[in-house]
Design a protein around this motif. Sequence first.
Motif, short mmCIF file in Angstrom:
data_model
loop_
_atom_site.label_atom_id
_atom_site.label_comp_id
_atom_site.label_asym_id
_atom_site.label_seq_id
_atom_site.Cartn_x
_atom_site.Cartn_y
_atom_site.Cartn_z
N ASN A 53 0.82 -1.15 0.01
CA ASN A 53 -0.01 -0.02 0.12
C ASN A 53 0.80 0.96 -0.05
N GLN A 54 1.71 1.28 -1.09
CA GLN A 54 2.23 2.61 -1.21
C GLN A 54 2.22 3.24 -2.48
N ALA A 55 2.65 4.56 -2.60
CA ALA A 55 2.24 5.53 -3.56
C ALA A 55 3.39 5.04 -4.92
N ASP A 56 4.35 4.17 -4.69
CA ASP A 56 5.19 3.76 -5.85
C ASP A 56 5.00 2.49 -6.22
N VAL A 57 3.82 1.77 -5.94
CA VAL A 57 3.51 0.39 -6.03
C VAL A 57 2.32 0.42 -7.23
N LYS A 58 2.45 -0.60 -7.97
CA LYS A 58 1.40 -0.62 -9.15
C LYS A 58 0.75 -2.01 -8.77
N VAL A 68 -8.73 -4.95 -3.71
CA VAL A 68 -7.46 -4.18 -3.93
C VAL A 68 -7.83 -2.60 -3.66
N ARG A 69 -9.01 -2.05 -4.16
CA ARG A 69 -9.17 -0.81 -3.78
C ARG A 69 -9.09 -0.49 -2.34
N GLU A 70 -9.91 -1.41 -1.57
CA GLU A 70 -10.15 -1.20 -0.32
C GLU A 70 -8.89 -1.27 0.51
N TRP A 71 -7.84 -2.29 0.16
CA TRP A 71 -6.59 -2.53 0.97
C TRP A 71 -5.55 -1.65 0.68
N PHE A 72 -5.56 -1.17 -0.72
CA PHE A 72 -4.48 -0.33 -1.32
C PHE A 72 -4.80 0.89 -1.66
N PRO A 73 -5.26 1.71 -0.82
CA PRO A 73 -5.73 3.29 -1.42
C PRO A 73 -4.49 4.15 -1.67
N ASN A 74 -3.37 3.83 -1.30
CA ASN A 74 -2.31 4.57 -1.67
C ASN A 74 -1.63 4.22 -2.76
N ALA A 75 -1.90 2.91 -3.32
CA ALA A 75 -1.20 2.52 -4.45
C ALA A 75 -1.65 2.97 -5.65
N GLU A 76 -0.86 2.66 -6.97
CA GLU A 76 -1.79 2.96 -8.17
C GLU A 76 -2.19 1.87 -8.60
N ILE A 77 -3.64 1.49 -8.81
CA ILE A 77 -4.42 0.51 -9.33
C ILE A 77 -4.50 0.68 -10.76
N ILE A 78 -4.16 -0.85 -11.37
CA ILE A 78 -4.23 -0.94 -12.68
C ILE A 78 -5.34 -2.08 -13.13
N GLY A 86 -5.18 -9.64 -14.14
CA GLY A 86 -4.58 -8.73 -13.55
C GLY A 86 -2.95 -9.51 -13.13
N TYR A 87 -2.80 -10.67 -12.98
CA TYR A 87 -1.60 -11.38 -12.99
C TYR A 87 -0.66 -11.08 -14.23
N GLN A 88 -1.46 -11.15 -15.24
CA GLN A 88 -0.37 -11.00 -16.50
C GLN A 88 0.39 -9.63 -16.67
N GLU A 89 -0.40 -8.61 -16.05
CA GLU A 89 0.29 -7.41 -15.93
C GLU A 89 1.42 -7.20 -14.94
N VAL A 90 1.53 -8.17 -13.96
CA VAL A 90 2.57 -8.58 -13.13
C VAL A 90 3.88 -9.19 -13.97
N LEU A 91 3.58 -10.35 -14.63
CA LEU A 91 4.17 -11.15 -15.18
C LEU A 91 4.89 -10.37 -16.53
N SER A 92 4.08 -9.45 -17.23
CA SER A 92 4.83 -8.64 -18.26
C SER A 92 5.73 -7.16 -17.52
N GLY A 93 5.78 -7.18 -16.16
CA GLY A 93 6.45 -6.04 -15.76
C GLY A 93 5.79 -4.60 -15.75
N ARG A 94 4.52 -4.71 -16.35
CA ARG A 94 3.59 -3.48 -16.08
C ARG A 94 3.02 -2.87 -14.86
N ALA A 95 3.16 -4.05 -13.92
CA ALA A 95 2.44 -3.79 -12.37
C ALA A 95 3.64 -4.78 -11.46
N ASP A 96 3.58 -4.29 -10.13
CA ASP A 96 4.24 -4.90 -9.27
C ASP A 96 3.63 -6.06 -8.39
N ALA A 97 2.41 -5.94 -8.30
CA ALA A 97 1.77 -6.99 -7.38
C ALA A 97 0.33 -7.11 -7.93
N PHE A 98 -0.08 -8.38 -7.43
CA PHE A 98 -1.49 -8.56 -7.58
C PHE A 98 -1.95 -9.63 -6.44
#
Length: 258
Positions: A142-147, A160-170, A178-190
């Motif tokens: 839940n950090q601003a620099d986390v996607k 995700v919206r409830e637990w990580f309000p400070n993060a960038e939600i993709i 969602g997991y495909q975004e992480v596998l491709s490097g476009r996001a950090d976590a799912f």
Amino acid sequence: MKIIKSLGLAAAFAMSVLAVPATAQSALNEILSGGVLKVGTTGDWNPMSVRDPATNSYKGYDIDIMTQLAADLGVELEMVPTDWKTLVNGVVAGNYHMTGSASISPARLKAAGYSDSYISVEMLPFTMADKADRFDSWNSINQADVKVATTLGTSFEKNVREWFPNAEIIVVEAPARGYQEVLSGRADAFITSNIEGATLLEKFQDLRQIDVSEARAPTPIAMLLPQSDQVWINYINSWVELKKAQGFFKATAEKWGL
């Protein structure tokens, strides 16, 4: 005592079938007269329901469950493609008689009914190996620099919206996940269920479960049904209890590693 209990469940199960003629509007009557059970499934929840695009066939825990249900009804099984954002709408509109497994949520309960639950899940976070040292708790996500990536219309999106309000939600739309975004490097976590997470860890060697102190949101899983069709709901609930007593759900879960 187990034999007596099973016989009692079988009797209740049989009585639900005998009651069909009194309620011509029930989906149960439509299924028996038409000879087809239509089940909505997304085909993207491994190992519950996985669609092979080459053959347009499905396999998984849900598929085994629905195949047995159709066999016990004495009808053909038709899997109807759907996605998470329209899963409930399909039941309400009558596009299918029921769905495969879905988490029970207050939002869905407003529009649709559920069967009794037969399995449950809990939520865990995941990332890639090269980013694993960034995360050591739920709060570290839940950090601003986390996607954080998620799929539109799923229960995961709400979490995700409830637990990580400070993060960038993709948010991606099915058939993307969602997991495909992480596998491709476009996001950090799912986040996903422990059920799907186990299959993804086995499939992708660079994927890692984030080491959190405990899983979140333990959730019962059930089938979505038309909210007002109590005859159909009663039939399914009696069937679920009967199959539980016979060990069918346990054996099917073990087959798929659940």
